[in-house]
Scaffold this active site. Structure first.
Site, short mmCIF file in Angstrom:
data_model
loop_
_atom_site.label_atom_id
_atom_site.label_comp_id
_atom_site.label_asym_id
_atom_site.label_seq_id
_atom_site.Cartn_x
_atom_site.Cartn_y
_atom_site.Cartn_z
NE ARG A 195 -0.66 4.66 6.72
CZ ARG A 195 0.28 4.54 5.79
NH1 ARG A 195 1.49 4.18 6.15
NH2 ARG A 195 0.00 4.77 4.52
CB THR A 243 4.75 -2.42 -8.44
OG1 THR A 243 3.37 -2.47 -8.19
CG2 THR A 243 5.45 -1.84 -7.22
NE ARG A 265 -2.26 3.78 -9.72
CZ ARG A 265 -1.26 3.97 -8.85
NH1 ARG A 265 -0.12 4.53 -9.25
NH2 ARG A 265 -1.37 3.58 -7.59
CE LYS A 277 -3.81 -1.05 -6.29
NZ LYS A 277 -3.59 0.24 -5.57
#
Length: 470
Positions: A76, A275, A35, A217
């Site tokens: 953000r 993860t 990846r 994802k």
């Protein structure tokens, strides 16, 4: 080179693993697909890694998959006075669309789509949910909110909005530039972050076409609401538990993981669980017992692949992490309860002739204890249909397509071999026996089961089974 396991390993490349010698060590330890995380690094660095992987592929004579993971939109806050603000539970704060160096009453949030989407009662999570606030009153230029869980926030911390569908494309300008770069390099898979709805996949497909497989994802609760359509439009799925676990309750993640794996098996699409699988191995040479159990659970669930992130990208023990993951997978797949557990979670069959033939192929291989199932596949669909059954026999996938051979490096049980196409039934059976012996799957007099689509060169037309002795 044959892997003595069915589930695959994906490893993220980073500073700890980008050197050619280290990539080779990782491959030999068990990596099937590498990846490239475009959230970090620059294009030139990724190009060097891509070239090193392709050189390694030529050296070992085995297909190796390369996954380009795009960054996607990042929400953000802006910069704050003094670089940080301490938010106290119960107090009222304000987010503003314009401005910089804000305080509690003017926290910069330069994302107009948030101001038009949020409604009173919705929550904003800052810094992976460490700070939680509830919206009281939004308008076009400011959002008033009450602090529910206090804490310190600092410059550029991420914001999640679990209950809000945002009018955002999963492809930013940076992503589009990175995508064009990756497609020119020749990546095998493109992972899309921030997928919320089926139309996100349609947009990406228009750019990518068939130059790479599209991997969604799953990290947004909005995606779970339309998951069947998203899976149908994807070529593969990643259960991105880190971001998903921020936006849905932690206790719901394991159940969602099982649902997603089952749905992908039904749709005949590879699924990766990702993860923090061996997170403590970023710093330690061995995982915790809980982490080993986490990897094992994904394998018992029937996942096609499990993924390492920081463990292989920046950790102190990248090769050891891959070796540990390989050992866990082989231990689980060798356990006496493995096949019964995986069979118990098998999804219902689609009532179509190609699926019926693939199911019959797997059942026949089990009945005669075949040494291998040999599939002839152009697109990879025949191999994927057989793999959905999770047979005890290994799947030797013969394909004339280099791209397909590399993409099959994500598919459960598939050992892909690049070969010339076949034009006759006799040639098919002869090559099946030849490759079964050459790749170490069968010995003379062993039984193998061969499946293909006839006439040859027809994509997705699985309609023939042959039982033969090598």
């Amino acid at each position: 080179m044959r892997r003595h396991r069915h589930a695959k390993i994906v490893a993220t490349v980073g500073p700890a693993s980008s050197a050619p010698d280290r990539l080779r060590d990782l491959f030999l330890a068990g990596v099937d697909t590498f990846r490239l995380n475009f959230s970090h690094g620059v294009q030139d660095d990724h190009a060097k890694v891509h070239a090193a992987i392709r050189a390694l592929e030529r050296e070992v004579g085995r297909p190796i998959g390369i996954l380009q993971d795009l960054q996607g939109p990042k929400i953000r806050i802006g910069t704050l006075q003094g670089g940080r603000q301490d938010l106290v539970a119960g107090e009222t704060i304000r987010f503003v669309l314009e401005g910089a160096e804000g305080d509690k009453q003017a926290i910069p949030l330069h994302h107009p789509e948030i101001f038009t989407a949020v409604v009173p009662g919705q929550e904003l999570l800052i810094d992976d949910g460490r700070v939680r606030v509830r919206v009281l009153g939004p308008d076009r230029h400011a959002i008033t909110a009450e602090v529910i869980t206090g804490g310190v926030i600092s410059n550029r911390k991420g914001v999640n909005l679990p209950g809000t569908l945002l009018d955002l494309s999963p492809l930013t300008e940076k992503d589009r530039a990175d995508l064009a770069f990756g497609l020119d390099l020749g990546v095998d898979w493109v992972a899309l972050s921030f997928v919320q709805k089926p139309s996100d996949l349609i947009e990406a497909r228009g750019i990518i076409g068939d130059r790479a497989g599209i991997m969604s994802k799953i990290e947004k609760p909005q995606a779970l609401e339309r998951i069947d359509d998203i899976i149908r439009l994807s070529d593969a799925v990643m259960v991105a538990r880190g971001d998903l676990g921020v936006e849905i309750p932690h206790e719901d993640v394991p159940g969602r993981q099982k649902e997603l794996i089952r749905a992908c098996r039904l749709a005949v699409k590879p699924v990766i669980v990702a993860t923090q699988m061996l997170d403590s191995m970023v710093q330690a040479p061995a995982p915790t017992r809980a982490e080993a159990s986490d990897v094992a659970t994904a394998i018992y669930d029937g996942a096609d692949a499990v993924m390492l992130s920081a463990e292989s990208a920046t950790g102190k023990y990248p090769v050891e992490a891959v070796s540990m993951m390989d050992r866990i997978i082989r231990s689980v797949e060798g356990h006496k309860l493995y096949h019964s557990i995986v069979a118990a979670s098998e999804p219902g069959e689609e009532e179509t002739p190609p699926h019926a033939v693939a199911t019959a192929t797997a059942d026949l291989a089990e009945a005669v204890r075949a040494s291998a199932i040999v599939t002839y596949t152009t697109s990879g669909t025949t191999a994927a249909r057989v793999a959905r059954k999770r047979p005890a026999s290994s799947i030797l996938a013969l394909t004339p397509s280099l791209a397909t051979s590399r993409r099959l490096c994500l598919l459960w049980g598939a050992h892909s071999v690049l070969t010339d196409d076949v034009d006759s039934y006799e040639e098919m059976t002869a090559k099946a026996g030849e490759y079964a012996r050459a790749e170490g799957f069968a010995k003379p007099n062993d039984i193998i089961v061969v499946t293909a689509g006839i006439p040859f060169h027809t994509v997705g037309n699985t309609n023939n089974i042959r039982l033969m002795q090598v």
